[in-house]
Design a protein around this motif. Structure first.
Motif, PDB file in Angstrom:
ATOM      1  N   GLN A  39       0.837  -1.204   0.000  1.00 43.08           N
ATOM      2  CA  GLN A  39       0.000   0.000   0.000  1.00 43.08           C
ATOM      3  C   GLN A  39       0.871   1.253   0.000  1.00 43.08           C
ATOM      4  O   GLN A  39       1.932   1.280   0.597  1.00 43.08           O
ATOM      5  CB  GLN A  39      -0.866   0.027   1.266  1.00 43.08           C
ATOM      6  CG  GLN A  39      -1.829  -1.136   1.323  1.00 43.08           C
ATOM      7  CD  GLN A  39      -2.529  -1.210   2.663  1.00 43.08           C
ATOM      8  OE1 GLN A  39      -2.029  -0.698   3.661  1.00 43.08           O
ATOM      9  NE2 GLN A  39      -3.672  -1.843   2.684  1.00 43.08           N
ATOM     10  N   SER A  60      -3.153  -1.487  -2.964  1.00 45.89           N
ATOM     11  CA  SER A  60      -3.983  -0.276  -3.076  1.00 45.89           C
ATOM     12  C   SER A  60      -3.168   0.990  -2.878  1.00 45.89           C
ATOM     13  O   SER A  60      -2.109   0.978  -2.246  1.00 45.89           O
ATOM     14  CB  SER A  60      -5.122  -0.316  -2.050  1.00 45.89           C
ATOM     15  OG  SER A  60      -4.600  -0.309  -0.751  1.00 45.89           O
ATOM     16  N   THR A 118      -6.829  -1.820  -6.099  1.00 44.05           N
ATOM     17  CA  THR A 118      -7.802  -0.727  -6.010  1.00 44.05           C
ATOM     18  C   THR A 118      -7.085   0.593  -5.765  1.00 44.05           C
ATOM     19  O   THR A 118      -6.118   0.672  -5.008  1.00 44.05           O
ATOM     20  CB  THR A 118      -8.799  -0.961  -4.852  1.00 44.05           C
ATOM     21  OG1 THR A 118      -8.050  -1.270  -3.675  1.00 44.05           O
ATOM     22  CG2 THR A 118      -9.743  -2.087  -5.150  1.00 44.05           C
TER      23      THR A 118
END
Lengths: 271, 65
Positions: A184, A208, A230
């Motif tokens: 992340q 993400s 995402t």
């Protein structure tokens, strides 16, 4: 204490072991055929490991059990049975790996667990896996070259946070150029990722909020960027497919002679 | 590699080396034996540290469940 200019070979333990030490210098030694590691740093900080030639050991240089703030500079680790250079777990943080050569090691060229580690200007060539990044956050990977890996190139996992990879050249590897499984807030900027046998950059489903910007991606098969995560931002990259009738393996075969001399140099330390 | 697996593999490797070292001890000349015993002690200490690390990890996973 300084250990300098020693030839060490055929021992049943590590070539040089620093245990609970601080500020030692291990410089310009030749270490080969150890049952354990070339240089092992255990629960130690602020040591300099510089210009050593290590071959046929388990790991070339291993930092373990809470080793921090160590400098690993201009070493060659080749043909080791484990990894070239390794910080073992999360407590092995704040270390610097600079201008090292990790060549033809069986497992990983550079395995960097822990936070705030730096890898700068290293050559990682023909290893099983090139680079592993795991456990914790904030490590940095700048100006390195990763080429000729077999089982994986640059793998980021265990929800690694805030990783930075910039200005690296990642070419001619058998699998993905960069594989970010579940990281992340990573930043991937100004990298050249070309002629890899799988995607150039792969973001896994659980990754993400990563930024991929100003990278040059050429002829990675099947895709230059494969984004299954995402909220990853992919901005302003050069995304060039293969030319007609061009494949990564054709191009890489032509490149392979270029590295021949470097690999021969890595044999220097073997007696 | 999963951290647990990584530690387990290292423990396995270390155990094998300790075993080999013990078996070799008889065949090592007397004048070299003290340094080999020192190396063996270091291995054992490292093995212990790894086993503790594994226990810590298991406790942490248990608490998270």
């Amino acid at each position: 204490m300084g250990i300098e200019g020693i030839n060490i070979r055929h021992y049943r333990a590590s070539g040089i072991l620093i245990e609970f030490g601080f500020g030692h210098r291990v410089v310009n030694n030749r270490i080969n055929n150890m049952l354990e590691h070339g240089v092992e740093v255990v629960s130690s900080r602020g040591n300099l490991i510089w210009k050593n030639e290590i071959s046929y050991c388990y790991d070339g240089v291993l930092l373990i059990s809470g080793s921090t703030n160590n400098w690993v500079i201009e070493n060659v680790a080749s043909r080791c049975y484990g990894d070239g250079f390794e910080s073992f777990l999360a407590p092995d943080s704040n270390n610097a790996f600079i201008s090292n050569k990790s060549i033809r090691n069986r497992n990983n060229g550079l395995e960097m667990y822990g936070s705030n580690n730096l890898a700068f200007n290293n050559l990682i060539l023909d290893n099983g896996i090139g680079v592993i990044i795991s456990q914790e956050r904030d490590s940095v990977f700048i100006g390195n070259k990763v080429k000729g890996t077999i089982l994986g190139t640059h793998v980021i996992f265990e929800e690694y946070t805030n990783y930075f990879a910039g200005g690296n050249k990642i070419v001619c590897n058998r699998e993905e150029g960069i594989e970010n499984n579940n990281g992340q807030f990573g930043i991937f900027i100004d990298n050249e990722i070309s002629y890899n046998g799988d995607s150039g950059i792969l973001f896994g489903e659980e990754s993400s909020e990563n930024l991929v910007m100003n990278n040059k991606l050429v002829c990675n098969v099947p895709d230059n960027i494969s984004n299954r995560g995402t909220n990853n931002s992919i901005i302003n990259n050069t995304d060039k497919p293969c030319d007609p009738c061009e494949s990564p393996s054709d191009v890489c075969d032509a490149f392979s002679d270029e590295e021949g001399n470097i690999i021969d140099e890595s044999k220097v330390g073997v007696n | 590699m999963d951290v647990r697996m990584k530690i387990e593999q290292e423990i396995e490797r270390k155990k094998k080396i300790i075993e080999d070292c013990k078996n070799m001890m008889e065949r090592i000349p007397n004048h070299l034996r003290p340094s080999q015993e020192t190396a063996l002690e270091i291995y054992k200490r490292e093995l212990e540290a790894l086993e503790q690390e594994l226990v810590k990890l298991e406790n942490k996973n248990f608490m998270n469940k």
